[in-house]
Design an enzyme around this catalytic site. Sequence first.
Site, PDB file in Angstrom:
ATOM      1  N   LYS A   1       0.830  -1.211   0.000  1.00 24.40           N
ATOM      2  CA  LYS A   1       0.000   0.000   0.000  1.00 24.40           C
ATOM      3  C   LYS A   1       0.865   1.263   0.000  1.00 24.40           C
ATOM      4  CE  LYS A   1      -2.868   0.907   3.647  1.00 24.40           C
ATOM      5  NZ  LYS A   1      -2.678   2.279   4.150  1.00 24.40           N
ATOM      6  N   SER A   2       1.859   1.314   0.880  1.00 25.27           N
ATOM      7  CA  SER A   2       2.702   2.526   0.956  1.00 25.27           C
ATOM      8  C   SER A   2       3.410   2.771  -0.375  1.00 25.27           C
ATOM      9  CB  SER A   2       3.769   2.358   2.046  1.00 25.27           C
ATOM     10  OG  SER A   2       3.167   2.306   3.299  1.00 25.27           O
TER      11      SER A   2
ATOM     12  N   SER B   1       7.400   9.092  12.034  1.00 23.50           N
ATOM     13  CA  SER B   1       6.265   8.948  11.123  1.00 23.50           C
ATOM     14  C   SER B   1       6.728   9.152   9.687  1.00 23.50           C
ATOM     15  CB  SER B   1       5.180   9.974  11.462  1.00 23.50           C
ATOM     16  OG  SER B   1       4.317  10.132  10.344  1.00 23.50           O
TER      17      SER B   1
ATOM     18  N   ASP C   1       1.662  -1.142  11.948  1.00 20.32           N
ATOM     19  CA  ASP C   1       0.372  -1.545  11.372  1.00 20.32           C
ATOM     20  C   ASP C   1       0.041  -3.015  11.653  1.00 20.32           C
ATOM     21  OD1 ASP C   1       0.122   1.007  10.391  1.00 20.32           O
ATOM     22  OD2 ASP C   1       0.724   0.502   8.351  1.00 20.32           O
TER      23      ASP C   1
ATOM     24  N   ARG D   1       2.914   5.896  -3.398  1.00 21.43           N
ATOM     25  CA  ARG D   1       4.053   6.720  -3.805  1.00 21.43           C
ATOM     26  C   ARG D   1       4.293   6.640  -5.317  1.00 21.43           C
ATOM     27  NH1 ARG D   1       4.281   5.696   1.490  1.00 21.43           N
ATOM     28  NH2 ARG D   1       5.570   6.948   2.897  1.00 21.43           N
TER      29      ARG D   1
ATOM     30  N   ARG E   1      -6.325   2.228  18.033  1.00 22.67           N
ATOM     31  CA  ARG E   1      -6.132   0.766  18.000  1.00 22.67           C
ATOM     32  C   ARG E   1      -5.750   0.165  19.351  1.00 22.67           C
ATOM     33  NH1 ARG E   1      -3.422   0.395  11.961  1.00 22.67           N
ATOM     34  NH2 ARG E   1      -5.405   0.468  10.833  1.00 22.67           N
TER      35      ARG E   1
ATOM     36  N   ARG F   1      -8.264  12.570  12.376  1.00 25.07           N
ATOM     37  CA  ARG F   1      -6.856  12.231  12.658  1.00 25.07           C
ATOM     38  C   ARG F   1      -5.988  13.504  12.698  1.00 25.07           C
ATOM     39  NH1 ARG F   1      -5.293   7.149   9.043  1.00 25.07           N
ATOM     40  NH2 ARG F   1      -3.428   7.269  10.366  1.00 25.07           N
TER      41      ARG F   1
ATOM     42  N   ARG G   1      -7.727  -3.075   9.426  1.00 27.35           N
ATOM     43  CA  ARG G   1      -6.768  -3.977  10.086  1.00 27.35           C
ATOM     44  C   ARG G   1      -7.399  -4.692  11.288  1.00 27.35           C
ATOM     45  NH1 ARG G   1      -2.864  -3.711   6.751  1.00 27.35           N
ATOM     46  NH2 ARG G   1      -2.140  -1.730   5.937  1.00 27.35           N
TER      47      ARG G   1
END
Length: 429
Positions: free
Chosen positions: A19-20, A164, A318, A24, A349, A119, A390
């Site tokens: 996904k990351s 991050s 994650d 990109r 979470r 967020r 998730r």
Amino acid sequence: MELCSITGLKGKVKVPGDKSISHRCVMFGSIAKGTTEVHNFLKGADCLATIRCFRTLGIEIEEKDSVVIVHGKGLHGLSAPSDILDVGNSGTTTRLLSGILTGQPFDSKLSGDESLNSRPMKRIIEPLTQMGANITSILRNGCAPLYITPGSLHGIHYESPVASAQVKSCLLLAGLYAEGDTSVTEPTLSRNHTELMLREFGADIRSTHALDSTRATASITPGGELYGQKITVPGDISSAAYFIAAGLIVPDSEILIENVGINPTRAGILKVCEDMGGDITLLNERTEGGEKIADILVRTSRLHGTTIEGDIIPTLIDEIPVIAVMAAVAEGTTVIKDAAELKVKETDRIETVTDNLKSMGCRVTPTDDGMIITGGKLKGASIHTLLDHRIAMAFSIAALVADGNTRILDSKCVDVSYPEFYDTFEQLL
Ligand code: S3P
């Protein structure tokens, strides 16, 4: 989705693209000159949100099965959006795209779903503002919707209080449009896909590690153009994590997960599984486009508790929901610390994991920066995912070893990162 306990998961699976990395490819391809051809692109809702945003910014993007072709227009080729940019559930889209948008000569607005719009965005608004950007939280609550107008950017050195990759990448991307160098130091190294991929696209970007601490710095010098690339996205270790866990805890299982990205800034789960006594073998290790890849063979194992803390946390952040599920059936106690970032993911979470584990009969205590889990037997329950992909997938694995049936509420939310999750599982039955 209704699930019950099983034994003997056997066979081979391929997980979808990372996904990351998929995000990109579209972002960097859009601001590069020429065509970027992406194979094994993840067609999950988050990455489709990134495609949608760049189309709204005037980029032509073709989709053919899992191949995506981005017709980049160079660093200064984006056009003013005709509409508000809809980032859906995706934090990566929001934060990285904001970095790019602060360098554009037009106004833009970004907004997402209820979870996304709650967020924290101050973590990018503050350093971007130090760079001379004009970016505001429209409701003045430090969250999206965000409003961005043209600013004159200058490079800064930023000491990030959090590890991050989204903050780091946001600032490095803004740095492409700034005068002078931009550098970001983080307390421990977060995923480095931006650094690796921007280098492949031709950016002048460097990474350094402090010798005497875990601190890591990435720096970018603007000036050059980026150039389109051909990229094959490795399988997502965050998706592989569910099959790794299933292979370890479902009795009499042996699963081969092919073509998984094992970049060390992402692969902390492998070390934790080993520490817990898991039988995991890496096969066919190779490097493509700067990213390490392997096939992962997993066999049922007797797991025991462990402590997970410190600089390994960003490399498995994650995966903590599914690691917590493994801990819930392992022998002894597992302590997870230094993971306060869990509170600002798609859901809090710490809360969603511990509440759902409790409803399955697990002895678990939430803490300020993690949780303490004592392993035992789980019982079926109704799982409240709160639309967190998730949580849905992690607790689907818990269901496979619980007594009685488990209902995963709103299980469709797996579409965010892994639309074929339940179909892939069926291949192993
Ligand atoms: C991501 C970075 C991480 C991760 C997220 C994807 C990225 O978030 O949790 O799922 O692609 O850069 P943070 O940067 O907020 O830790």
